[in-house]
Enzyme design. Structure first.
Site, mmCIF file in Angstrom:
data_model
loop_
_atom_site.group_PDB
_atom_site.id
_atom_site.type_symbol
_atom_site.label_atom_id
_atom_site.label_comp_id
_atom_site.label_asym_id
_atom_site.label_seq_id
_atom_site.Cartn_x
_atom_site.Cartn_y
_atom_site.Cartn_z
ATOM 1 N N LYS A 174 0.840 -1.199 0.000
ATOM 2 C CA LYS A 174 0.000 0.000 0.000
ATOM 3 C C LYS A 174 0.875 1.249 0.000
ATOM 4 C CE LYS A 174 -2.022 -1.564 3.666
ATOM 5 N NZ LYS A 174 -2.913 -1.867 4.807
ATOM 6 N N THR A 206 -9.937 8.616 7.008
ATOM 7 C CA THR A 206 -9.163 7.478 6.517
ATOM 8 C C THR A 206 -9.077 6.362 7.554
ATOM 9 O OG1 THR A 206 -7.135 8.536 7.324
ATOM 10 C CG2 THR A 206 -7.735 8.918 5.013
ATOM 11 N N GLY A 208 -9.471 3.110 9.340
ATOM 12 C CA GLY A 208 -9.897 1.769 8.962
ATOM 13 C C GLY A 208 -9.683 1.408 7.509
ATOM 14 N N THR A 209 -8.957 2.231 6.767
ATOM 15 C CA THR A 209 -8.759 1.917 5.341
ATOM 16 C C THR A 209 -8.003 0.599 5.156
ATOM 17 O OG1 THR A 209 -6.868 3.423 5.420
ATOM 18 C CG2 THR A 209 -8.883 4.260 4.400
ATOM 19 N N GLY A 210 -6.989 0.366 5.990
ATOM 20 C CA GLY A 210 -6.209 -0.860 5.856
ATOM 21 C C GLY A 210 -7.019 -2.098 6.181
ATOM 22 N N CYS A 211 -7.766 -2.046 7.294
ATOM 23 C CA CYS A 211 -8.636 -3.166 7.678
ATOM 24 C C CYS A 211 -9.643 -3.443 6.565
ATOM 25 C CB CYS A 211 -9.417 -2.828 8.949
ATOM 26 S SG CYS A 211 -8.430 -2.315 10.357
#
Length: 264
Positions: A174, A206, A208-211
């Site tokens: 990412k 932004t 929680g974008t990774g989860c």
């Protein structure tokens, strides 16, 4: 049609924007079925994490096995694991389940709180990366796992090769932390790379974008999609969820996880 059962092994976010809550919303919005094994209860909102209360490892494993022995799973997604003992327990669950695992090596919350003990990084490196159908690190996480500097898109490529060398079947690097007007994410496998690129969205929402991205990938795999198709759908889903963020909270606000449901 395959129901897309995803077992999520991750921490709870009381604010609902990240962690298990984001994972459940994502899997549901994309047509899958979400089950969970909670690793920790966090006290948090958009302003940050003010408390972390770990769940005993035997309880985490028992939750996972209860799901696997009855409902089953077509994929597993891991998030916040916290410490070495939990990482070891999750490795045992992955061996028991024998389904593709999307490993999101969560280390630090958006607000800066540490979500993985320093000594657990090595456990993730040796126990989870070799068991990963796909690893989804951001630049700081990739740097911590490899010891390499990750400041450019070429660094993402180099680091991904190192992570493949540690045993991951695929790596979704990412690029949100890489400076520039455009965000470049790279899906890298032993067969080559796929580039996902878009304009950087200027927003504080932004959380929680990774989860969300990792769960969206996991449900795609659980539904029988190819890796590249699952990532492409996940990328589009997260991008739109960021654009439609509801504006809640005074800090890093949540995404609009439910947007596909209102399209119907």
């Amino acid at each position: 049609m395959n129901k897309g059962r995803v077992l999520i092994i991750a921490g709870s976010d009381s604010g609902g924007g990240a962690g298990v809550q984001a994972d459940i919303k994502t899997v549901t919005a994309l047509g899958g079925y979400a089950a969970t094994a909670i690793t920790a209860i966090t006290v948090q909102n958009t302003l940050g994490v003010t408390g972390v209360h770990p769940i005993p490892v035997d309880v985490i494993e028992a939750q996972a096995r209860a799901v696997l022995d009855d409902i089953g799973a077509d994929a597993i997604k891991t998030g916040m694991l916290g410490d070495v003992a939990t990482v070891e327990g999750v490795a045992r669950v992955l061996d028991y389940a024998r389904v593709p695992a999307v490993i999101d090596p969560v280390m630090v919350a958006k607000g800066g709180a540490a979500l993985l003990a320093a000594e657990a990084v090595e456990a993730v490196r040796t126990l989870l990366i070799p068991r990963a159908a796909m690893l989804t690190p951001n630049a700081p996480e990739a740097a911590a796992l490899t010891g390499l500097t990750v400041a450019t898109t070429d660094d993402l490529r180099r680091t991904a090769e190192a992570l493949l060398g540690l045993g991951a079947k695929a790596v979704l690097m990412k690029g949100g932390h890489i400076a520039g007007d455009r965000v470049v994410d790279l899906l890298i496998t032993p067969d080559g790379e796929t580039v996902f690129e878009g304009e950087r969205i200027d927003t504080r929402h932004t959380h929680g974008t990774g989860c969300t991205l990792a769960s969206a990938c996991a449900v795609g795999l659980a539904q029988g999609m190819t890796l590249s198709a699952a990532v492409a759908r996940a990328w589009d889903y997260v991008h739109e969820a960021m654009l439609r963020a509801p504006g809640f909270g005074a800090g890093h606000g949540p995404l609009d996880h439910g947007w596909p449901l209102r399209q119907r």
